[in-house]
Design an enzyme around this catalytic site. Structure first.
Site, PDB file in Angstrom:
ATOM      1  N   CYS A  19     -20.514   0.433   7.970  1.00 45.52           N
ATOM      2  CA  CYS A  19     -20.869   1.304   9.098  1.00 45.52           C
ATOM      3  C   CYS A  19     -22.144   0.902   9.820  1.00 45.52           C
ATOM      4  O   CYS A  19     -22.113   0.557  11.001  1.00 45.52           O
ATOM      5  CB  CYS A  19     -20.992   2.750   8.613  1.00 45.52           C
ATOM      6  N   LYS A  77       0.834  -1.209   0.000  1.00 45.98           N
ATOM      7  CA  LYS A  77       0.000   0.000   0.000  1.00 45.98           C
ATOM      8  C   LYS A  77       0.864   1.252   0.000  1.00 45.98           C
ATOM      9  O   LYS A  77       0.542   2.251  -0.644  1.00 45.98           O
ATOM     10  CB  LYS A  77      -0.931   0.001   1.213  1.00 45.98           C
ATOM     11  N   LEU A 117     -18.859   9.931   6.427  1.00 48.42           N
ATOM     12  CA  LEU A 117     -18.650   9.818   4.987  1.00 48.42           C
ATOM     13  C   LEU A 117     -19.472   8.686   4.392  1.00 48.42           C
ATOM     14  O   LEU A 117     -19.482   7.576   4.924  1.00 48.42           O
ATOM     15  CB  LEU A 117     -17.167   9.574   4.685  1.00 48.42           C
ATOM     16  N   CYS A 153     -38.016   1.633   1.503  1.00 46.10           N
ATOM     17  CA  CYS A 153     -37.927   0.253   1.968  1.00 46.10           C
ATOM     18  C   CYS A 153     -37.285  -0.602   0.884  1.00 46.10           C
ATOM     19  O   CYS A 153     -37.169  -0.203  -0.273  1.00 46.10           O
ATOM     20  CB  CYS A 153     -39.297  -0.280   2.341  1.00 46.10           C
ATOM     21  N   THR A 164     -14.043   4.645  14.048  1.00 49.09           N
ATOM     22  CA  THR A 164     -15.295   4.610  14.800  1.00 49.09           C
ATOM     23  C   THR A 164     -15.139   3.689  16.007  1.00 49.09           C
ATOM     24  O   THR A 164     -14.946   2.483  15.861  1.00 49.09           O
ATOM     25  CB  THR A 164     -16.450   4.131  13.909  1.00 49.09           C
ATOM     26  N   GLY A 180     -26.615  -2.380   4.472  1.00 49.16           N
ATOM     27  CA  GLY A 180     -25.363  -3.108   4.659  1.00 49.16           C
ATOM     28  C   GLY A 180     -24.219  -2.126   4.772  1.00 49.16           C
ATOM     29  O   GLY A 180     -24.398  -0.985   5.200  1.00 49.16           O
TER      30      GLY A 180
END
Length: 431
Positions: free
Chosen positions: A265, A35, A158, A257, A123, A262
């Protein structure tokens, strides 16, 4: 200012590129050397709309990557922890990566003479910044928080697929700091953005993030619950929600609806706050119901399909949409996953198509026949399940002609049968 970003996933990559675009000098820290090389070559490690352009624009100018914590800390004013916090088996978040990053930061801060601010952007449940990150940094640095270094919590809000836009056009910026100096440093990074900053303490900032996502998830599960009722009464739930959404106290967004929510988060965050509530002795029944409705919702797609064509054994079923939402390749908690798993359990033959998420889903379900177009997936199919709100699925028409049995179960309110030139046996999950 100079800032370092730990972790090069969705939040870390977007934050790094956007801070560079705001005029700051940015150092990405990642233990994955591939990375690091990728970022230094100007290539974004994940797909996000607009991210490639920013990476290419600023890499090797004001944005670089390294695996060296010491270098990054010595050459920045603040370090943002943007690592993953996956869910454990009981729904609670796994803080092992956050703890490892905190320890590495502490070791690097021990060698630095000047003040440095540690910012948690991952989070994490309330009290994590103060009761987990802070003491680890103090232990490994040998320094005192609030005196020798700062601590703050700066949650992200985000949307995947629109994260770059959301970062540069926020509706809120929350900075939860242990002292005024830490809060000032973090706030200065956002000075060019036209958004008022909410200043609070770390645990309140952490809670704001969870309440934000849990409420949106609750709206979706509420809409699905009402949709299931409306379907039984032959009422158009979208007509109902259009009217209800005109109430300024409610608003229309997140009242569609469908097959459920999914992503990285909503499911994880709701389960995490449930776990935290249980830990302090409170049973969060409403939030538990939100998860329960969402877990059951996608399997209604299978039930509707079975009502139409009976036993699914050896039936060819086309699954259109694999990503958890459109405009992303992310399949985390995608509602297609339980649907495909159930179809396989029922011995159905599955063809699947998604514009972006095929490679990720292959790792979970290698036995599925993946197609390059929706038309290819529909050929000779006995039934079709529409699982993701991709715009191209709205345009499907004559492609349904190639199906052996033109049964279409729509989980995202995309198909308007009356507008098609082809007659199909159509059923919406909640309409």
């Amino acid at each position: 200012m100079k800032v370092s970003i730990i972790g090069s996933g969705y939040v870390g990559s977007v934050s790094a590129a956007c801070f560079a675009d705001l005029g700051h000098e940015v150092i990405c820290i990642d233990i994955d050397e591939e990375k690091v090389k990728q970022i230094n070559a100007g290539i974004a490690p994940i797909w996000e709309e607009g991210l490639d352009e920013l990476m290419e624009k600023y890499t090797q100018k004001t944005l670089i990557a390294t695996s060296d914590y010491d270098y990054a800390v010595q050459n920045s004013d603040a370090s943002f922890i943007c690592v993953g916090t996956p869910s454990g088996d009981d729904g609670s978040i796994d803080l092992s990566i956050v703890k490892a990053a905190s320890a590495s930061l502490g070791k690097a801060i021990a060698k630095k003479d000047s003040y440095h601010v540690v910012v948690v952007k991952s989070t994490v449940v309330p009290e994590t910044t103060e009761k987990v990150v802070l003491p680890i940094v103090e232990e490994y640095s040998g320094k005192k928080a609030g005196k020798d270094f700062g601590i703050a919590m700066n949650p992200e809000f985000l949307r995947e697929g629109k994260a770059v836009y959301d970062f540069m056009h926020p509706d809120k910026i929350v900075v939860g700091a242990i002292d005024e100096r830490s809060g000032f440093v973090v706030s200065e990074l956002y000075r060019k953005l036209d958004c008022e900053i909410t200043h609070t303490n770390p645990r309140t900032a952490e809670m704001i993030k969870y309440v934000n996502n849990s409420f949106l998830a609750t709206k979706i599960s509420f809409a699905n619950e009402i949709g299931n009722i409306c379907k039984q009464l032959d009422i158009d739930t979208y007509e109902v929600m259009d009217a209800v959404g005109t109430d300024f106290r409610i608003e229309r967004q997140f009242l569609n609806c469908g097959a459920g929510f999914g992503g990285s988060c909503f499911p994880k965050d709701v389960k995490a706050i449930i776990g935290k509530a249980n830990m302090i002795g409170y049973a969060p029944q409403l939030l538990e119901s939100v998860v329960d409705v969402n877990d059951r919702q996608p399997l209604k797609m299978i039930e509707l399909l079975q009502e139409k064509i009976g036993d699914l054994k050896n039936k060819r079923i086309a699954v259109l949409g694999l990503a958890f939402k459109n405009d992303t390749d992310d399949i985390r908690e995608s509602r297609s996953i339980p649907v495909i798993a159930e179809l396989l359990r029922l011995d159905a033959d599955i063809t699947a198509y998604d514009p972006m998420a095929e490679e990720s889903m292959k790792k979970l379900f290698p036995a599925v026949a993946y197609c390059k177009t929706a038309a290819q997936a529909l050929q000779e199919a006995d039934g079709c399940l529409i699982m993701t709100e991709w715009g191209e699925f709205r345009e499907l028409d004559k492609e349904f002609n190639s199906m052996a049995n033109r049964v279409v179960i729509d989980g995202r309110h995309l198909i308007k049968p009356e507008r098609l030139s082809v007659e199909i046996d159509y059923e919406g999950i909640c309409w």
